[in-house]
Design a protein around this motif. Sequence first.
Motif, PDB file in Angstrom:
ATOM      1  N   LEU A  90      -3.148   3.038  -8.094  1.00  0.00           N
ATOM      2  CA  LEU A  90      -2.295   2.021  -7.689  1.00  0.00           C
ATOM      3  C   LEU A  90      -3.021   1.337  -6.475  1.00  0.00           C
ATOM      4  O   LEU A  90      -2.544   0.084  -6.030  1.00  0.00           O
ATOM      5  CB  LEU A  90      -1.035   2.752  -6.936  1.00  0.00           C
ATOM      6  CG  LEU A  90      -0.141   3.245  -8.056  1.00  0.00           C
ATOM      7  CD1 LEU A  90       1.002   4.256  -7.411  1.00  0.00           C
ATOM      8  CD2 LEU A  90       0.541   2.265  -8.949  1.00  0.00           C
ATOM      9  N   ALA A  91      -3.867   2.158  -5.454  1.00  0.00           N
ATOM     10  CA  ALA A  91      -4.490   1.705  -4.228  1.00  0.00           C
ATOM     11  C   ALA A  91      -5.454   0.363  -4.890  1.00  0.00           C
ATOM     12  O   ALA A  91      -5.512  -0.597  -4.336  1.00  0.00           O
ATOM     13  CB  ALA A  91      -5.396   2.500  -3.580  1.00  0.00           C
ATOM     14  N   CYS A  92      -6.245   0.741  -5.947  1.00  0.00           N
ATOM     15  CA  CYS A  92      -6.871  -0.258  -6.303  1.00  0.00           C
ATOM     16  C   CYS A  92      -6.179  -1.790  -6.798  1.00  0.00           C
ATOM     17  O   CYS A  92      -6.819  -2.823  -6.665  1.00  0.00           O
ATOM     18  CB  CYS A  92      -7.750   0.357  -7.593  1.00  0.00           C
ATOM     19  SG  CYS A  92      -9.026   1.622  -7.333  1.00  0.00           S
ATOM     20  N   ILE A  93      -5.066  -1.561  -7.639  1.00  0.00           N
ATOM     21  CA  ILE A  93      -4.560  -2.632  -7.775  1.00  0.00           C
ATOM     22  C   ILE A  93      -3.854  -3.364  -6.732  1.00  0.00           C
ATOM     23  O   ILE A  93      -4.173  -4.695  -6.554  1.00  0.00           O
ATOM     24  CB  ILE A  93      -3.109  -2.269  -8.603  1.00  0.00           C
ATOM     25  CG1 ILE A  93      -3.645  -1.591  -9.942  1.00  0.00           C
ATOM     26  CG2 ILE A  93      -2.239  -3.415  -9.183  1.00  0.00           C
ATOM     27  CD1 ILE A  93      -2.437  -0.878 -11.034  1.00  0.00           C
ATOM     28  N   VAL A  94      -3.712  -2.760  -5.625  1.00  0.00           N
ATOM     29  CA  VAL A  94      -3.037  -3.470  -4.354  1.00  0.00           C
ATOM     30  C   VAL A  94      -4.085  -4.124  -3.795  1.00  0.00           C
ATOM     31  O   VAL A  94      -4.129  -5.302  -3.565  1.00  0.00           O
ATOM     32  CB  VAL A  94      -2.252  -2.479  -3.516  1.00  0.00           C
ATOM     33  CG1 VAL A  94      -2.144  -3.030  -2.286  1.00  0.00           C
ATOM     34  CG2 VAL A  94      -1.094  -1.878  -4.031  1.00  0.00           C
ATOM     35  N   ILE A  95      -5.409  -3.463  -3.656  1.00  0.00           N
ATOM     36  CA  ILE A  95      -6.584  -4.072  -2.991  1.00  0.00           C
ATOM     37  C   ILE A  95      -6.969  -5.335  -3.710  1.00  0.00           C
ATOM     38  O   ILE A  95      -7.336  -6.282  -3.262  1.00  0.00           O
ATOM     39  CB  ILE A  95      -7.551  -3.246  -2.699  1.00  0.00           C
ATOM     40  CG1 ILE A  95      -7.192  -1.947  -1.917  1.00  0.00           C
ATOM     41  CG2 ILE A  95      -9.006  -3.753  -2.441  1.00  0.00           C
ATOM     42  CD1 ILE A  95      -8.024  -0.822  -1.602  1.00  0.00           C
ATOM     43  N   ALA A 146      -3.553  12.373  -7.556  1.00  0.00           N
ATOM     44  CA  ALA A 146      -4.364  11.787  -6.890  1.00  0.00           C
ATOM     45  C   ALA A 146      -5.131  10.392  -7.557  1.00  0.00           C
ATOM     46  O   ALA A 146      -5.114   9.367  -6.935  1.00  0.00           O
ATOM     47  CB  ALA A 146      -5.498  12.701  -6.245  1.00  0.00           C
ATOM     48  N   MET A 147      -5.377  10.716  -8.890  1.00  0.00           N
ATOM     49  CA  MET A 147      -5.899   9.563  -9.755  1.00  0.00           C
ATOM     50  C   MET A 147      -4.961   8.517  -9.862  1.00  0.00           C
ATOM     51  O   MET A 147      -5.241   7.231  -9.698  1.00  0.00           O
ATOM     52  CB  MET A 147      -6.257   9.888 -10.982  1.00  0.00           C
ATOM     53  CG  MET A 147      -7.474  11.058 -11.019  1.00  0.00           C
ATOM     54  SD  MET A 147      -7.867  11.915 -12.607  1.00  0.00           S
ATOM     55  CE  MET A 147      -8.115  10.226 -13.544  1.00  0.00           C
ATOM     56  N   THR A 148      -3.727   8.547  -9.944  1.00  0.00           N
ATOM     57  CA  THR A 148      -2.541   7.928 -10.262  1.00  0.00           C
ATOM     58  C   THR A 148      -2.354   7.036  -8.854  1.00  0.00           C
ATOM     59  O   THR A 148      -2.257   5.907  -8.700  1.00  0.00           O
ATOM     60  CB  THR A 148      -1.398   8.479 -10.337  1.00  0.00           C
ATOM     61  OG1 THR A 148      -1.462   9.046 -11.472  1.00  0.00           O
ATOM     62  CG2 THR A 148      -0.312   7.487 -10.672  1.00  0.00           C
ATOM     63  N   LEU A 200       0.809  -1.328   0.106  1.00  0.00           N
ATOM     64  CA  LEU A 200      -0.102   0.083   0.056  1.00  0.00           C
ATOM     65  C   LEU A 200       0.861   1.355  -0.092  1.00  0.00           C
ATOM     66  O   LEU A 200       0.215   2.154  -0.580  1.00  0.00           O
ATOM     67  CB  LEU A 200      -0.726  -0.233   1.118  1.00  0.00           C
ATOM     68  CG  LEU A 200      -2.417  -0.604   0.935  1.00  0.00           C
ATOM     69  CD1 LEU A 200      -3.156  -0.661   2.149  1.00  0.00           C
ATOM     70  CD2 LEU A 200      -3.267  -0.043   0.002  1.00  0.00           C
ATOM     71  N   PRO A 201       2.126   1.306   0.654  1.00  0.00           N
ATOM     72  CA  PRO A 201       2.658   2.456   0.583  1.00  0.00           C
ATOM     73  C   PRO A 201       3.152   3.107  -0.697  1.00  0.00           C
ATOM     74  O   PRO A 201       3.645   4.343  -1.178  1.00  0.00           O
ATOM     75  CB  PRO A 201       4.094   2.150   1.292  1.00  0.00           C
ATOM     76  CG  PRO A 201       3.537   1.087   2.504  1.00  0.00           C
ATOM     77  CD  PRO A 201       2.610   0.489   1.684  1.00  0.00           C
ATOM     78  N   VAL A 202       2.894   2.011  -1.988  1.00  0.00           N
ATOM     79  CA  VAL A 202       3.300   2.716  -3.191  1.00  0.00           C
ATOM     80  C   VAL A 202       2.439   3.733  -3.713  1.00  0.00           C
ATOM     81  O   VAL A 202       2.754   4.560  -4.676  1.00  0.00           O
ATOM     82  CB  VAL A 202       3.365   1.528  -4.217  1.00  0.00           C
ATOM     83  CG1 VAL A 202       4.200   0.378  -3.976  1.00  0.00           C
ATOM     84  CG2 VAL A 202       1.997   0.912  -4.383  1.00  0.00           C
ATOM     85  N   ILE A 203       1.220   3.972  -2.930  1.00  0.00           N
ATOM     86  CA  ILE A 203       0.158   5.064  -3.415  1.00  0.00           C
ATOM     87  C   ILE A 203       0.779   6.444  -3.217  1.00  0.00           C
ATOM     88  O   ILE A 203       0.074   7.354  -3.735  1.00  0.00           O
ATOM     89  CB  ILE A 203      -1.276   4.795  -2.581  1.00  0.00           C
ATOM     90  CG1 ILE A 203      -0.869   5.034  -1.260  1.00  0.00           C
ATOM     91  CG2 ILE A 203      -1.676   3.461  -2.780  1.00  0.00           C
ATOM     92  CD1 ILE A 203      -2.299   5.142  -0.281  1.00  0.00           C
ATOM     93  N   TYR A 204       1.750   6.626  -2.280  1.00  0.00           N
ATOM     94  CA  TYR A 204       2.536   7.868  -2.300  1.00  0.00           C
ATOM     95  C   TYR A 204       3.523   8.200  -3.389  1.00  0.00           C
ATOM     96  O   TYR A 204       3.854   9.039  -3.097  1.00  0.00           O
ATOM     97  CB  TYR A 204       3.100   7.827  -0.784  1.00  0.00           C
ATOM     98  CG  TYR A 204       2.019   7.637   0.350  1.00  0.00           C
ATOM     99  CD1 TYR A 204       1.317   8.806   0.774  1.00  0.00           C
ATOM    100  CD2 TYR A 204       2.114   6.524   1.126  1.00  0.00           C
ATOM    101  CE1 TYR A 204       0.328   8.509   1.597  1.00  0.00           C
ATOM    102  CE2 TYR A 204       1.031   6.309   2.217  1.00  0.00           C
ATOM    103  CZ  TYR A 204       0.241   7.386   2.411  1.00  0.00           C
ATOM    104  OH  TYR A 204      -0.491   7.452   3.367  1.00  0.00           O
ATOM    105  N   LEU A 205       3.830   7.340  -4.134  1.00  0.00           N
ATOM    106  CA  LEU A 205       4.883   7.617  -4.964  1.00  0.00           C
ATOM    107  C   LEU A 205       4.456   8.680  -6.158  1.00  0.00           C
ATOM    108  O   LEU A 205       5.233   9.365  -6.435  1.00  0.00           O
ATOM    109  CB  LEU A 205       4.962   6.173  -6.066  1.00  0.00           C
ATOM    110  CG  LEU A 205       5.768   5.187  -5.603  1.00  0.00           C
ATOM    111  CD1 LEU A 205       6.015   3.881  -6.465  1.00  0.00           C
ATOM    112  CD2 LEU A 205       7.098   5.616  -4.992  1.00  0.00           C
ATOM    113  N   PRO A 206       3.152   8.837  -6.650  1.00  0.00           N
ATOM    114  CA  PRO A 206       2.865  10.256  -7.501  1.00  0.00           C
ATOM    115  C   PRO A 206       3.349  11.361  -6.811  1.00  0.00           C
ATOM    116  O   PRO A 206       3.542  12.364  -7.354  1.00  0.00           O
ATOM    117  CB  PRO A 206       1.649   9.745  -7.636  1.00  0.00           C
ATOM    118  CG  PRO A 206       1.079   8.501  -7.521  1.00  0.00           C
ATOM    119  CD  PRO A 206       2.096   7.798  -6.436  1.00  0.00           C
ATOM    120  N   PHE A 207       3.139  11.320  -5.326  1.00  0.00           N
ATOM    121  CA  PHE A 207       3.227  12.593  -4.670  1.00  0.00           C
ATOM    122  C   PHE A 207       4.760  12.833  -4.069  1.00  0.00           C
ATOM    123  O   PHE A 207       5.490  13.998  -3.926  1.00  0.00           O
ATOM    124  CB  PHE A 207       2.504  12.785  -3.502  1.00  0.00           C
ATOM    125  CG  PHE A 207       1.062  12.832  -3.619  1.00  0.00           C
ATOM    126  CD1 PHE A 207       0.496  13.722  -4.134  1.00  0.00           C
ATOM    127  CD2 PHE A 207       0.498  11.618  -3.683  1.00  0.00           C
ATOM    128  CE1 PHE A 207      -0.905  13.845  -4.081  1.00  0.00           C
ATOM    129  CE2 PHE A 207      -0.864  11.497  -3.811  1.00  0.00           C
ATOM    130  CZ  PHE A 207      -1.591  12.738  -4.080  1.00  0.00           C
TER     131      PHE A 207
END
Length: 328
Positions: A56-61, A50-52, A12-19
């Motif tokens: 990533l969150a959808c893929i992880v879930i 935010a969309m990116t 889940l931490p990969v969701i912070y990569l775009p920021f």
Amino acid sequence: MALLNPWALILLPVIYLPFWLKSRQGQMYSWLDLVPHDKFSDTANLILKAMTSLLLACIVIALASPRGPDQKINKIGQGAQTVMVIDRSVSMDHPFAGDASSGRAAEIKSAAARRLITRFIDSRPDDMMGVVGFTNSALYGAKITNNRDAIHAAINAATSSAINQTNIGAGVTQAVSLFDSIESSGSRAIILLSDGAGKISPRVKHKIKETLESRKLSLYWIVLREPDDISIFSASNSQFAEGSEPAPIELDKFFKSLRIKYKAYEADNPAALQSAIQDINTREKKKIQYSISIPGHDYSTDFIVIALFLSLLILIAKNLRVHSWQDA
């Protein structure tokens, strides 16, 4: 909701990569005051990040495979709770005697059993069935279930060859134990299919007698015999002294002594085997009620669809951006 692969959440931490990552796209200017402040572009850039991140969150879930709770539905029909106890000795791979005048061997006994039992199963959609094979010991096949795929797979396994021993006592005791894990609902029966009968020790006989009578199970024995074999229905069987009978006759007498519903059949060809199975089919049809489990909804598919939709929006947005101010 339950997660089949909860370990995937460590991603889940990969969701912070775009920021966290800085974009290097756009034009380079020596003096930033030359460029007017573009609040719209800043907002659009933030929305894309935010969309990116959501993508990533959808893929992880989705990788975590979230599932909804299972549902239980009560079902009522006409049938029985049945356990098939099938001989897996090498002799089951021998053909029936066939027609001597034709010069051709008849169908293999195990193949005929597989074909006719499969037809029997398919003709009784409301039945719950279990499967036990046996050679020198009991071989667990399938618990008592209404899952037809599991039952067919167990029948195919139980009608394959094994070693040259026939331990009927182990097969029957294993079959009886399957009824302990399921609530009684209507008719309950054991169908024993073998082409012989080994000796059963007094200890095993006592256990079979105690368990069959206490659970009020019906027992059907189909003997796949060859023309030279001793018939359990022969009138001359009374000539054998007590304790010196051939194994099939001794076993038949033992089953008859039990305080249960018992019936034996003999089949020396596929047609006779089919007739025996059809007779059992007519005898074991009572009202049966049981519950079936329906798997919960698979939410991973929903998250994959959302991820694809977000990918499409991001792709469209990326192709709508202004690449240069040269034409301005």
